[in-house]
Each structure stands twice: as C-alpha cells, then as structure tokens.
Design an enzyme around this catalytic site. Structure first.
Site, PDB file in Angstrom:
ATOM      1  N   ASP A   1       0.925  -1.247   0.005  1.00 40.87           N
ATOM      2  CA  ASP A   1      -0.028   0.044  -0.025  1.00 40.87           C
ATOM      3  C   ASP A   1       0.809   1.305  -0.160  1.00 40.87           C
ATOM      4  O   ASP A   1       1.956   1.123  -0.211  1.00 40.87           O
ATOM      5  CB  ASP A   1      -0.983  -0.034   1.082  1.00 40.87           C
ATOM      6  CG  ASP A   1      -0.185  -0.052   2.433  1.00 40.87           C
ATOM      7  OD1 ASP A   1       0.750   0.360   2.705  1.00 40.87           O
ATOM      8  OD2 ASP A   1      -1.022  -0.639   3.486  1.00 40.87           O
TER       9      ASP A   1
ATOM     10  N   ARG B   1       3.258  -7.517  10.145  1.00 35.83           N
ATOM     11  CA  ARG B   1       4.735  -7.269   9.851  1.00 35.83           C
ATOM     12  C   ARG B   1       5.231  -7.136  11.366  1.00 35.83           C
ATOM     13  O   ARG B   1       6.509  -7.269  11.528  1.00 35.83           O
ATOM     14  CB  ARG B   1       5.054  -5.410   9.614  1.00 35.83           C
ATOM     15  CG  ARG B   1       4.436  -5.490   8.104  1.00 35.83           C
ATOM     16  CD  ARG B   1       4.445  -3.823   7.616  1.00 35.83           C
ATOM     17  NE  ARG B   1       4.447  -3.838   6.118  1.00 35.83           N
ATOM     18  CZ  ARG B   1       3.175  -3.735   5.523  1.00 35.83           C
ATOM     19  NH1 ARG B   1       2.081  -3.281   6.474  1.00 35.83           N
ATOM     20  NH2 ARG B   1       3.094  -3.447   4.398  1.00 35.83           N
TER      21      ARG B   1
ATOM     22  N   LYS C   1      -6.174   1.111  -3.396  1.00 35.65           N
ATOM     23  CA  LYS C   1      -5.203   1.829  -2.673  1.00 35.65           C
ATOM     24  C   LYS C   1      -4.678   3.064  -3.299  1.00 35.65           C
ATOM     25  O   LYS C   1      -4.596   2.964  -4.628  1.00 35.65           O
ATOM     26  CB  LYS C   1      -3.949   1.103  -2.285  1.00 35.65           C
ATOM     27  CG  LYS C   1      -4.277   0.052  -1.349  1.00 35.65           C
ATOM     28  CD  LYS C   1      -4.793   0.316  -0.001  1.00 35.65           C
ATOM     29  CE  LYS C   1      -5.241  -0.907   0.877  1.00 35.65           C
ATOM     30  NZ  LYS C   1      -5.559  -0.653   2.347  1.00 35.65           N
TER      31      LYS C   1
ATOM     32  N   ASP D   1      -8.582   4.262  -0.199  1.00 33.25           N
ATOM     33  CA  ASP D   1      -7.820   4.114   0.819  1.00 33.25           C
ATOM     34  C   ASP D   1      -6.387   4.520   0.823  1.00 33.25           C
ATOM     35  O   ASP D   1      -5.571   4.094   0.040  1.00 33.25           O
ATOM     36  CB  ASP D   1      -7.922   2.862   1.336  1.00 33.25           C
ATOM     37  CG  ASP D   1      -7.046   2.567   2.670  1.00 33.25           C
ATOM     38  OD1 ASP D   1      -6.692   3.554   3.315  1.00 33.25           O
ATOM     39  OD2 ASP D   1      -7.133   1.286   3.135  1.00 33.25           O
TER      40      ASP D   1
ATOM     41  N   GLU E   1     -10.734   6.871   2.614  1.00 28.59           N
ATOM     42  CA  GLU E   1     -10.193   6.143   3.743  1.00 28.59           C
ATOM     43  C   GLU E   1      -8.823   6.732   4.202  1.00 28.59           C
ATOM     44  O   GLU E   1      -7.999   6.822   3.389  1.00 28.59           O
ATOM     45  CB  GLU E   1     -10.239   4.745   3.646  1.00 28.59           C
ATOM     46  CG  GLU E   1     -10.085   4.028   4.779  1.00 28.59           C
ATOM     47  CD  GLU E   1     -10.219   2.253   4.741  1.00 28.59           C
ATOM     48  OE1 GLU E   1      -9.527   1.692   5.297  1.00 28.59           O
ATOM     49  OE2 GLU E   1     -11.046   2.132   3.899  1.00 28.59           O
TER      50      GLU E   1
ATOM     51  N   HIS F   1     -12.934  -2.997   9.895  1.00 32.19           N
ATOM     52  CA  HIS F   1     -11.786  -3.266   9.041  1.00 32.19           C
ATOM     53  C   HIS F   1     -11.537  -4.677   9.167  1.00 32.19           C
ATOM     54  O   HIS F   1     -11.331  -5.248  10.300  1.00 32.19           O
ATOM     55  CB  HIS F   1     -10.658  -2.564   9.589  1.00 32.19           C
ATOM     56  CG  HIS F   1      -9.505  -2.892   9.017  1.00 32.19           C
ATOM     57  ND1 HIS F   1      -8.271  -3.650   9.935  1.00 32.19           N
ATOM     58  CD2 HIS F   1      -8.857  -2.768   7.930  1.00 32.19           C
ATOM     59  CE1 HIS F   1      -7.211  -4.038   9.136  1.00 32.19           C
ATOM     60  NE2 HIS F   1      -7.403  -3.179   7.950  1.00 32.19           N
TER      61      HIS F   1
ATOM     62  N   GLU G   1     -15.701  -5.600   4.922  1.00 33.07           N
ATOM     63  CA  GLU G   1     -14.554  -5.955   4.030  1.00 33.07           C
ATOM     64  C   GLU G   1     -14.239  -7.342   3.729  1.00 33.07           C
ATOM     65  O   GLU G   1     -14.162  -8.095   4.575  1.00 33.07           O
ATOM     66  CB  GLU G   1     -13.456  -5.136   4.609  1.00 33.07           C
ATOM     67  CG  GLU G   1     -12.108  -5.021   3.793  1.00 33.07           C
ATOM     68  CD  GLU G   1     -11.223  -4.224   4.242  1.00 33.07           C
ATOM     69  OE1 GLU G   1     -10.261  -3.628   3.449  1.00 33.07           O
ATOM     70  OE2 GLU G   1     -11.085  -4.265   5.589  1.00 33.07           O
TER      71      GLU G   1
END
Length: 373
Positions: A23, A60, A174, A202, A228, A304, A324
């Site tokens: 992203d 991550r 994105k 987003d 977003e 989310h 989502e």
C-alpha cells in the site's frame, strides 16, 4: 448452572500470503511489502463440555508479543465462569496492568475475548449476530485485496471484475502514492471500468492536511462511497474537519487500539464512517462498547478486515454497514462465508460459524496449554 473454564490452548500461527502486497506506506518508504499475517488463536473448553475459538492478528510486527503476553496471563482465566466475559476481561487487564490497556496488551486479550463470545453463542445454539441481536441477515460487502498498489491498473480491473462476478458489491483500491497525479489517474480509470458500482479509496494515512484537502476535492467527482484514512490515524481533529467539509464521506479508525482512541473522533465532531477492528481494539467486548457510542452519535460503520468476526458485529449494528472482504484467512478455516447479490450472508452455524483447519495446524509455530485436559 454455572460453568468454569477448564482449558485454554494458545497457538502462534504464521500465514504466508500468496504474493507480497504494497500500500502507500510501502511506496512512501515507511514499510516493507506485506508477506504474511501472524495470528494468535485461542481455543477454550469448559467443565460442562462447551468450546469456543477466537483469534487476533498482526501485520509486520507484534504477533510474537501478543502470544507471549497472553501466555503470561492466561492462567488467570482458568476456573472463571465463561459467561462472565467482561469480568474475565477486567481480570486479564489487571494481570497485565503494567503494560497498559491498549495495543499489544489488549490485542492479546482479544483472542480469548472473541473465543468466549464464540463459546457463549455456540452454547446458545445461535450465530453470534443472533445472540447479540441482529438487525439483518446479510451485510453489504466490498473487496480490498485486489486493489493494492503493486498491481497495475489492468490487473486491478481484472480482479475487480472477478470479484463482482463472484457476488461482491463494491471495490476499494489503494491510493496515497508519492505522485498524487498517478493516484488520480488510477482512480479515474477504475471508476470508468466499474461504472456505477460502489467504489472506495484508501490512502493509508499518507497525506498531510493540505494534501488531503486537495485530494478530497479532486476525488469528489468520482462519486466515491468513502475516502479512507487520508490523514494520520490519530489526527482526530483533522479527520473531523474533512468529514464536515466534503460531500464524500471520510472513513477512519482501523489503526486505533482502544475505545478512548476511537472516542477522540466523536469528541472532535467527526461525521464520517468509523472502522473499528475487533482484534485491534481489544476484542468484541470493547468493540461493542464503542459501537453503542458510535450508533448514538449517528455514525456509519464499516469494520476493518477479519470478516469472520466482523460480519456478525456489523449485522448487529443499527444502521446498514459495509463488511470488508479479504480471502487471506480462508486457509485457516474449514468453512466459507456465502457471498451473493453484493452481500455477505450470516452463517446459520452457531457462534462465529468456523472450525479450525488442518492447514491452520500446519502453520502453527508454537502452542501452549493452560488448565487441565
């Protein structure tokens, strides 16, 4: 007759993604491409023979910390009545009080909290949404997983078409790249491809206030369902200002990790769409606490990620929400959610409606058991 928690099993699971995704945080140099999701699963069993399953996750970093923290405090829950979910939650908070009441501390507890809600609904023989009090049997659904920035416009078009043909009702892509003109070109191309299909973008927190205002103004022409995270997730005042300034709704909240952090949006006069994430906010218990406040403030809801949990919570929200769609967690469960006619449908199975797969066991890196067999 009261019951008691007999056994808890914690599992640290590393789920690889089919291919790395990026992203705007990657393209702006703040993060590396995402290659895996790390999950904490909790399986709970009671003296009367009832079971429940829950999970939290991280991307991550943070997964091992969640597992380690819950492993330190899990024995506090042994012997407690599983019906007393908030009481158990508070006892776990106090057991780990020195590390606070947000972030990893409560995201670890979230996995057990979700499992207890799953257990309560299973014991009642009801889907979780029905236990909570459903307003609907299905929710509008949109797909995000096909719209990441490493994909070309042609690839996004192809994936969007496939999603719509599979019954999904909306598409999100994105934005937030260093070259904002590239963002606008991609949005225009996808809007043309989608026609009047519901469409969201987003920015993943990558704009400052000045750039966000300019981008929101440019994006108004595309009739978006929402824009977003145009700003830093903790800029409640900035998001509130944008939500009052533009016709296109502003959405935010996925990164926030406590009810007070979400309440800062309402206190700032936010008029957009809230996107709480049950595992990130600390579980279903705090999610429901904030959802009641958001509903009182008249805010729309679009939780989310983690559709396996959020479908139930969205179905219990008073006004029509969005859920989502990410297929990433599918390998971990034996069941699938029905999607058709632009909506995601509640399973008739009790609880969350999922059982853990053999693949989930294969992805487990370590586990720990508390209580007795």
């Amino acid at each position: 007759m009261t019951d008691a928690i007999r056994r808890l099993r914690l599992s640290h699971v590393v789920l690889p993604l089919p291919s790395p995704v990026s992203d705007a945080k990657v393209l702006t140099g703040r993060q590396k491409p995402l290659t895996e999701t790390v999950l904490l699963f909790v399986e709970v069993s009671t003296e009367q023979g009832f079971d429940g399953m829950g999970f939290s996750y991280s991307k991550r970093a943070g997964g091992p910390a969640q597992y380690t923290h819950l492993a330190e405090i899990a024995d506090v829950a042994i012997g407690q009545d599983p019906s007393d979910i908030d009481r158990i939650y508070q006892s776990l908070l106090w057991a780990g009080a020195s590390v606070g009441r947000s972030g990893v501390a409560t995201q670890a507890i979230a996995a057990l909290d979700v499992a207890l809600w799953d257990l309560k609904a299973r014991r009642a023989g009801l889907p979780l949404a029905k236990l909570l009090g459903a307003h609907r049997d299905s929710c509008r659904v949109y797909n995000t997983s096909g719209g990441f920035l490493q994909a070309s416009v042609d690839e996004i078009k192809e994936k969007a078409t496939a999603s719509l043909e599979a019954g999904i009702g909306g598409i999100k892509i994105k934005v937030g790249q260093p070259d904002w003109k590239t963002d606008l070109d991609r949005v225009a191309a996808i809007r043309e491809h989608l026609g009047d299909t519901p469409f969201m973008v987003d920015a993943n927190q990558q704009w400052d206030r000045a750039r966000a205002r300019r981008m929101c103004r440019e994006l108004e022409q595309h009739d978006l369902i929402w824009i977003e995270e145009p700003l830093d997730a903790w800029d409640a005042a900035g998001h509130a200002d944008l939500s009052r300034a533009f016709d296109t709704p502003i959405a935010t909240g996925e990164m926030l990790t406590s009810v007070p952090e979400h309440m800062a949006l309402i206190d700032a006069g936010y008029r957009g769409i809230v996107q709480p994430d049950a595992p990130r906010i600390g579980g279903i218990t705090p999610f429901l606490r904030f959802a009641a406040l958001a509903a009182h403030a008249g805010l729309a809801l679009a939780p989310h990620y983690a559709m396996e949990i959020h479908l139930h919570l969205a179905a219990a929200y008073p006004t029509e929400p969005w859920v989502e769609h990410f297929e990433w967690l599918n390998p971990l469960f034996d069941e699938r959610i029905e999607i058709r006619d632009g909506r995601m449908w509640l399973p008739e199975r009790a609880g969350l409606g999922f059982t853990l797969s053999e693949q989930m066991r294969a992805y487990t890196k370590e586990s720990a058991t508390f209580g007795r067999p």
